[in-house]
Design an enzyme around this catalytic site. Sequence first.
Site, PDB file in Angstrom:
ATOM      1  N   ASN A 150       0.808  -1.224   0.000  1.00 55.57           N
ATOM      2  CA  ASN A 150       0.000   0.000   0.000  1.00 55.57           C
ATOM      3  C   ASN A 150       0.842   1.276   0.000  1.00 55.57           C
ATOM      4  O   ASN A 150       0.415   2.296  -0.520  1.00 55.57           O
ATOM      5  CB  ASN A 150      -0.994  -0.001   1.164  1.00 55.57           C
ATOM      6  CG  ASN A 150      -0.319  -0.059   2.515  1.00 55.57           C
ATOM      7  OD1 ASN A 150       0.756  -0.662   2.675  1.00 55.57           O
ATOM      8  ND2 ASN A 150      -0.927   0.553   3.514  1.00 55.57           N
ATOM      9  N   GLY A 226       2.563  -5.402   7.723  1.00 62.81           N
ATOM     10  CA  GLY A 226       1.576  -6.211   7.017  1.00 62.81           C
ATOM     11  C   GLY A 226       0.447  -6.593   7.948  1.00 62.81           C
ATOM     12  O   GLY A 226       0.187  -5.931   8.951  1.00 62.81           O
ATOM     13  N   SER A 227      -0.203  -7.703   7.645  1.00 65.48           N
ATOM     14  CA  SER A 227      -1.383  -8.119   8.394  1.00 65.48           C
ATOM     15  C   SER A 227      -1.006  -8.800   9.707  1.00 65.48           C
ATOM     16  O   SER A 227       0.117  -9.296   9.881  1.00 65.48           O
ATOM     17  CB  SER A 227      -2.227  -9.077   7.559  1.00 65.48           C
ATOM     18  OG  SER A 227      -1.578 -10.337   7.426  1.00 65.48           O
ATOM     19  N   VAL A 230      -0.117 -12.696   9.329  1.00 62.81           N
ATOM     20  CA  VAL A 230       1.230 -12.903   8.791  1.00 62.81           C
ATOM     21  C   VAL A 230       2.278 -12.513   9.830  1.00 62.81           C
ATOM     22  O   VAL A 230       3.288 -13.208  10.017  1.00 62.81           O
ATOM     23  CB  VAL A 230       1.425 -12.112   7.485  1.00 62.81           C
ATOM     24  CG1 VAL A 230       2.874 -12.207   7.007  1.00 62.81           C
ATOM     25  CG2 VAL A 230       0.494 -12.630   6.400  1.00 62.81           C
ATOM     26  N   GLY A 231       2.041 -11.413  10.541  1.00 63.57           N
ATOM     27  CA  GLY A 231       2.980 -10.989  11.577  1.00 63.57           C
ATOM     28  C   GLY A 231       3.146 -12.030  12.669  1.00 63.57           C
ATOM     29  O   GLY A 231       4.265 -12.303  13.127  1.00 63.57           O
ATOM     30  N   GLU A 248       4.741  -3.832  12.451  1.00 63.24           N
ATOM     31  CA  GLU A 248       3.591  -2.937  12.374  1.00 63.24           C
ATOM     32  C   GLU A 248       2.512  -3.658  11.584  1.00 63.24           C
ATOM     33  O   GLU A 248       2.735  -4.040  10.425  1.00 63.24           O
ATOM     34  CB  GLU A 248       3.966  -1.613  11.694  1.00 63.24           C
ATOM     35  CG  GLU A 248       4.973  -0.791  12.472  1.00 63.24           C
ATOM     36  CD  GLU A 248       4.470  -0.343  13.826  1.00 63.24           C
ATOM     37  OE1 GLU A 248       3.236  -0.284  14.017  1.00 63.24           O
ATOM     38  OE2 GLU A 248       5.305  -0.073  14.705  1.00 63.24           O
ATOM     39  N   CYS A 282      -3.180   1.387   6.966  1.00 61.97           N
ATOM     40  CA  CYS A 282      -3.312   0.874   8.328  1.00 61.97           C
ATOM     41  C   CYS A 282      -3.804   1.962   9.273  1.00 61.97           C
ATOM     42  O   CYS A 282      -4.277   1.667  10.375  1.00 61.97           O
ATOM     43  CB  CYS A 282      -1.998   0.285   8.822  1.00 61.97           C
ATOM     44  SG  CYS A 282      -0.627   1.451   8.825  1.00 61.97           S
ATOM     45  N   GLN A 329      -8.324  -8.392  -3.634  1.00 67.68           N
ATOM     46  CA  GLN A 329      -8.695  -7.347  -2.684  1.00 67.68           C
ATOM     47  C   GLN A 329     -10.118  -6.870  -2.949  1.00 67.68           C
ATOM     48  O   GLN A 329     -10.902  -6.658  -2.016  1.00 67.68           O
ATOM     49  CB  GLN A 329      -7.731  -6.170  -2.787  1.00 67.68           C
ATOM     50  CG  GLN A 329      -7.926  -5.112  -1.716  1.00 67.68           C
ATOM     51  CD  GLN A 329      -7.565  -5.592  -0.324  1.00 67.68           C
ATOM     52  OE1 GLN A 329      -6.533  -6.235  -0.126  1.00 67.68           O
ATOM     53  NE2 GLN A 329      -8.422  -5.323   0.644  1.00 67.68           N
ATOM     54  N   GLU A 460       9.031   2.669  15.093  1.00 65.23           N
ATOM     55  CA  GLU A 460       9.671   3.065  13.849  1.00 65.23           C
ATOM     56  C   GLU A 460       9.777   4.588  13.787  1.00 65.23           C
ATOM     57  O   GLU A 460       9.075   5.306  14.493  1.00 65.23           O
ATOM     58  CB  GLU A 460       8.862   2.570  12.645  1.00 65.23           C
ATOM     59  CG  GLU A 460       8.778   1.048  12.580  1.00 65.23           C
ATOM     60  CD  GLU A 460       8.317   0.567  11.224  1.00 65.23           C
ATOM     61  OE1 GLU A 460       9.192   0.264  10.387  1.00 65.23           O
ATOM     62  OE2 GLU A 460       7.104   0.481  10.997  1.00 65.23           O
TER      63      GLU A 460
END
Length: 483
Positions: A150, A226-227, A230-231, A248, A282, A329, A460
């Site tokens: 994104n 990411g999501s 997945v994280g 994040e 996000c 998506q 970050e």
Amino acid sequence: MTLETRNFIAGDWQNGATVLDNRNPSDLSDLIGAFAQADATQLDAALSAARHAQAEWGATGPQKRHDVLMAIGTEMMARAEEIGTLIAREEGKPLAEGKGEVFRAGQFFTYFAAEALRQLGQTADSVRPDIEIDVRREPVGVVAIISPWNFPVATPAWKIAPALAFGNAVIWKPANQTPASAVALTQIIAKQDLPKGLFNLVMGAGRTIGQALAESAQIDAISFTGSVPVGRGIAAAAIPNMTKLQMEMGSKNPMVIMDDCDLDLAVAHATNAGFGGTGQKCTAASRLIVHARIHDAFVEKLVAAAQALKVGHALESGTQIGPVVSADQLAANLAYIDTGKGEGAELLCGGTRLERTTEGYFMAPAVFAATRNDMVINREEMFAPITCVIKADSYDEALHIANDTEFGLTAGIITRDLARASHFRRNARAGCIMVNLPTAGTDYHVPFGGRGASSYGPREQGRYAEEFYTIVKTSYIYSGAPA
């Protein structure tokens, strides 16, 4: 500059084991390129080269690091329109947003160029006599960067820039939906005088390259955006090696609209936060918690604003909302529309696929009303141009609803009441609080991150980035008495 389609591994551009077509979501007939997909052998070569190059780069003085990062950032800002156009083609955000993203990415590099010169340590006297203490930061080592589609240039920039500034090597796996912008950034970095193998672009699927990076004992740290699912998978795979993690992930950001607000300002910010970037942020506000006294008036104006947005080709003049990034998506977004209606929410506008002069993944921005906070559409991150209105009878109820989530990235309030604004700023459970502003939009010189399921590990951006990209070393020195 001719756009590459290959991986950049150990200082060389290399073909992959396979290729993946990259098409413009605004116009599916526009093939941007067939981009290389790395295999395990190429990843191993990148890891080995990075380890050797990092030792050399870690010993490089701060002036050299400053000069390299400044050159990268300066070129990115100068080429904002060119690379921004590429982002608009492959990701679907309007051209103005694409150009702005590239310019901001360049600013990350110039900011961290200066930080490379500010790496100051500390000295202290020991509690024991005649012993001095030296405290300094050293590079963490080889960093894997796994970035989303994104913000295909800005997000990796705010990871790559501090990684290099603080003396690390980088293995970058970008999202497969946006390989062209990843290659464009890599071409700028590859022009610099860096040790061979210090920076590597390894394109490939998350289930192969991403998983291998997460499991690798050759990786010292992983920075992921990411999501949440997945994280969590990355964390589970990385923990056995005690790999340092910075993640994040998703969010379900609330914007509280109070009865004393400037109504037009509230609608403008809600529209920006809910639909900017096609809702694929996000930091998007997809839960609008509106005081009952102004609920109906706010909703009427919000629907009018959503319907007035121009949805179209990302490169077309006047486009405010581009397509969503992919067929998958779009299908997921439309499924959430069906879910919301099935839960009893009232769809006031949008939520349909749109036809335009070119075949693309266009969707009309959607507004749901009469929603409850326990509905799926208010619990899960949709990453879509969909926003949901929740009615609240008081400030206390609105704050409770805002905090009733597993996430905690951003939260906003629109109010003229200083007491409410101050109380919300202190009591909203989120990493970033916005007062009379959209929930999206953060500065590069201050920390960014959330709480709960939204973030894990050090923050970050800004000076806080050194917490992740460096390791503190404390040395004790006894030099004896002079002869």
